[in-house]
Write a protein that holds these residues in place. Structure first.
Motif, PDB file in Angstrom:
ATOM      1  N   ILE A  78       1.077  15.764 -17.983  1.00  0.00           N
ATOM      2  CA  ILE A  78       0.243  16.610 -17.126  1.00  0.00           C
ATOM      3  C   ILE A  78       0.590  18.071 -17.380  1.00  0.00           C
ATOM      4  N   LEU A  79      -0.328  18.778 -18.006  1.00  0.00           N
ATOM      5  CA  LEU A  79      -0.089  20.178 -18.351  1.00  0.00           C
ATOM      6  C   LEU A  79      -0.489  21.133 -17.229  1.00  0.00           C
ATOM      7  N   ASP A  80      -1.434  20.711 -16.409  1.00  0.00           N
ATOM      8  CA  ASP A  80      -1.936  21.534 -15.316  1.00  0.00           C
ATOM      9  C   ASP A  80      -1.380  21.013 -13.987  1.00  0.00           C
ATOM     10  N   ALA A  81      -0.475  21.772 -13.380  1.00  0.00           N
ATOM     11  CA  ALA A  81       0.181  21.337 -12.136  1.00  0.00           C
ATOM     12  C   ALA A  81      -0.810  21.073 -11.011  1.00  0.00           C
ATOM     13  N   SER A  82      -1.969  21.715 -11.052  1.00  0.00           N
ATOM     14  CA  SER A  82      -2.956  21.519  -9.992  1.00  0.00           C
ATOM     15  C   SER A  82      -3.560  20.108 -10.024  1.00  0.00           C
ATOM     16  N   LYS A  83      -3.301  19.373 -11.106  1.00  0.00           N
ATOM     17  CA  LYS A  83      -3.826  18.013 -11.246  1.00  0.00           C
ATOM     18  C   LYS A  83      -2.912  16.962 -10.602  1.00  0.00           C
ATOM     19  N   ILE A  84      -1.748  17.391 -10.114  1.00  0.00           N
ATOM     20  CA  ILE A  84      -0.783  16.442  -9.559  1.00  0.00           C
ATOM     21  C   ILE A  84      -1.333  15.689  -8.342  1.00  0.00           C
ATOM     22  N   PRO A  85      -1.971  16.376  -7.380  1.00  0.00           N
ATOM     23  CA  PRO A  85      -2.527  15.619  -6.244  1.00  0.00           C
ATOM     24  C   PRO A  85      -3.499  14.532  -6.687  1.00  0.00           C
ATOM     25  N   GLU A  86      -4.284  14.824  -7.713  1.00  0.00           N
ATOM     26  CA  GLU A  86      -5.230  13.838  -8.246  1.00  0.00           C
ATOM     27  C   GLU A  86      -4.476  12.654  -8.863  1.00  0.00           C
ATOM     28  N   TYR A  87      -3.376  12.959  -9.536  1.00  0.00           N
ATOM     29  CA  TYR A  87      -2.550  11.909 -10.157  1.00  0.00           C
ATOM     30  C   TYR A  87      -1.979  10.993  -9.080  1.00  0.00           C
ATOM     31  N   VAL A  88      -1.446  11.602  -8.005  1.00  0.00           N
ATOM     32  CA  VAL A  88      -0.868  10.823  -6.909  1.00  0.00           C
ATOM     33  C   VAL A  88      -1.942   9.963  -6.258  1.00  0.00           C
ATOM     34  N   GLU A  89      -3.108  10.520  -6.066  1.00  0.00           N
ATOM     35  CA  GLU A  89      -4.204   9.790  -5.420  1.00  0.00           C
ATOM     36  C   GLU A  89      -4.602   8.564  -6.247  1.00  0.00           C
ATOM     37  N   GLN A  90      -4.543   8.686  -7.579  1.00  0.00           N
ATOM     38  CA  GLN A  90      -4.898   7.572  -8.435  1.00  0.00           C
ATOM     39  C   GLN A  90      -3.894   6.429  -8.361  1.00  0.00           C
ATOM     40  N   LEU A  91      -2.682   6.750  -7.931  1.00  0.00           N
ATOM     41  CA  LEU A  91      -1.654   5.721  -7.810  1.00  0.00           C
ATOM     42  C   LEU A  91      -1.925   4.779  -6.659  1.00  0.00           C
ATOM     43  N   LYS A  92      -2.569   5.292  -5.629  1.00  0.00           N
ATOM     44  CA  LYS A  92      -2.746   4.549  -4.377  1.00  0.00           C
ATOM     45  C   LYS A  92      -3.895   3.535  -4.459  1.00  0.00           C
ATOM     46  N   TYR A 117       0.802  -1.222   0.000  1.00  0.00           N
ATOM     47  CA  TYR A 117       0.000   0.000   0.000  1.00  0.00           C
ATOM     48  C   TYR A 117       0.840   1.280   0.000  1.00  0.00           C
ATOM     49  N   GLU A 118       2.148   1.121   0.066  1.00  0.00           N
ATOM     50  CA  GLU A 118       3.018   2.292   0.079  1.00  0.00           C
ATOM     51  C   GLU A 118       3.306   2.772  -1.338  1.00  0.00           C
ATOM     52  N   THR A 119       3.590   4.059  -1.443  1.00  0.00           N
ATOM     53  CA  THR A 119       3.863   4.676  -2.743  1.00  0.00           C
ATOM     54  C   THR A 119       5.275   5.244  -2.763  1.00  0.00           C
ATOM     55  N   ALA A 120       5.999   4.963  -3.836  1.00  0.00           N
ATOM     56  CA  ALA A 120       7.338   5.508  -4.030  1.00  0.00           C
ATOM     57  C   ALA A 120       7.324   6.354  -5.297  1.00  0.00           C
ATOM     58  N   ILE A 156       6.616  20.610  -6.717  1.00  0.00           N
ATOM     59  CA  ILE A 156       6.835  19.436  -5.862  1.00  0.00           C
ATOM     60  C   ILE A 156       6.367  19.714  -4.439  1.00  0.00           C
ATOM     61  N   LYS A 157       6.670  20.917  -3.940  1.00  0.00           N
ATOM     62  CA  LYS A 157       6.270  21.261  -2.567  1.00  0.00           C
ATOM     63  C   LYS A 157       4.754  21.350  -2.424  1.00  0.00           C
ATOM     64  N   ALA A 158       4.083  21.817  -3.474  1.00  0.00           N
ATOM     65  CA  ALA A 158       2.629  21.993  -3.383  1.00  0.00           C
ATOM     66  C   ALA A 158       1.846  20.753  -3.803  1.00  0.00           C
ATOM     67  N   GLY A 159       2.388  19.997  -4.764  1.00  0.00           N
ATOM     68  CA  GLY A 159       1.613  18.899  -5.325  1.00  0.00           C
ATOM     69  C   GLY A 159       2.007  17.503  -4.904  1.00  0.00           C
ATOM     70  N   LEU A 160       3.281  17.301  -4.557  1.00  0.00           N
ATOM     71  CA  LEU A 160       3.737  15.955  -4.207  1.00  0.00           C
ATOM     72  C   LEU A 160       3.888  15.742  -2.710  1.00  0.00           C
ATOM     73  N   ILE A 161       4.701  16.572  -2.083  1.00  0.00           N
ATOM     74  CA  ILE A 161       5.016  16.375  -0.660  1.00  0.00           C
ATOM     75  C   ILE A 161       3.781  16.292   0.241  1.00  0.00           C
ATOM     76  N   PRO A 162       2.810  17.217   0.120  1.00  0.00           N
ATOM     77  CA  PRO A 162       1.651  17.169   1.024  1.00  0.00           C
ATOM     78  C   PRO A 162       0.813  15.904   0.888  1.00  0.00           C
ATOM     79  N   ASN A 163       0.931  15.214  -0.260  1.00  0.00           N
ATOM     80  CA  ASN A 163       0.098  14.042  -0.508  1.00  0.00           C
ATOM     81  C   ASN A 163       0.784  12.723  -0.187  1.00  0.00           C
ATOM     82  N   LEU A 164       1.979  12.802   0.386  1.00  0.00           N
ATOM     83  CA  LEU A 164       2.671  11.586   0.808  1.00  0.00           C
ATOM     84  C   LEU A 164       2.159  11.145   2.169  1.00  0.00           C
ATOM     85  N   GLU A 165       2.087   9.836   2.364  1.00  0.00           N
ATOM     86  CA  GLU A 165       1.590   9.267   3.607  1.00  0.00           C
ATOM     87  C   GLU A 165       2.692   8.465   4.295  1.00  0.00           C
ATOM     88  N   PRO A 166       2.522   8.117   5.571  1.00  0.00           N
ATOM     89  CA  PRO A 166       3.527   7.326   6.290  1.00  0.00           C
ATOM     90  C   PRO A 166       3.954   6.097   5.501  1.00  0.00           C
TER      91      PRO A 166
END
Length: 219
Positions: A205-219, A23-26, A48-58
């Protein structure tokens, strides 16, 4: 009897660790520091600070690799983190990573050539090593590769097996605006090459605001 119980306990612990890994994401972020794209460092750090880091989990991992003239070198892995399961420690780790990104954004280093393939191969090595169930790489580049003379890069058929790959903030070069087909063909060739090497998916991904959604789809 005691030995049997000890072995059983160890087995349960290992099984639990293995289950968590599923269940972990790398994620590996690759940043181009060649040519004109080197001017995008602040944007790369901000995204990266706005779209990737905040969406990482333990338990999740994040690697930061630079794309330069010879990217398949250990020194191209600039910093990494594996989030602790204790929230306070995880927050400290995220802050430290963000600080490193701020320092990267200030750096004026610029390489002459663009070894995107080498950076991707290095990234794939680290992603596989995590054993995480969800593995992805995001590439910040104009995706125009220019290898220095003598450098050879060839992906294996399984180079990116089970990995999700996305190109972010792909800036258009002068000739791309003159003839959009050049830009589209460049991305199409990368998609063919990457999927032909086992990647689970390829996205632009042309719209950086879509990154959190992309990360969420990985999980």
């Amino acid at each position: 009897m005691k030995r049997t119980l000890y072995i059983a306990c160890i087995a349960l612990i290992l099984a639990g660790c293995s289950d968590n890994k599923r269940y972990e994401t790398a994620i590996c972020a690759l940043a181009d520091i060649s040519g004109t794209y080197a001017d995008q460092k602040q944007d790369v750090a901000r995204i990266i600070k706005a779209g990737l880091i905040p969406n990482l989990e333990p338990g999740d991992s994040l690697f930061f690799i630079t794309i330069d003239s010879n990217s398949y070198e250990e020194e191209n892995l600039k910093f990494k983190l594996n989030l602790d399961y204790i929230p306070s420690k995880a927050n400290d780790q995220k802050l430290a990573f963000a600080t490193n990104l701020d320092e990267f954004a200030k750096d004026q280093t610029r390489s002459r050539y663009t070894d995107i393939s080498g950076a991707m191969m290095l990234c794939a090595d680290y992603l596989r090593n995590t054993g995480s169930g969800n593995q992805a790489m995001v590439i910040f580049s104009d995706m125009k590769e220019e290898l220095q003379p003598g450098l050879k890069r060839k992906f294996r058929e399984t180079e990116f097996s089970a990995m999700h790959i996305a190109a972010l903030n792909v800036i258009k070069l002068g000739q791309d605006s003159t003839n959009p087909e050049i830009y589209r063909k460049r991305l199409s060739e990368w998609e063919k090459r990457i999927k032909g090497s086992g990647a689970e998916s390829w996205d632009t991904i042309l719209d950086a605001s879509k990154i959190p959604e992309y990360v969420e789809q990985l999980k």
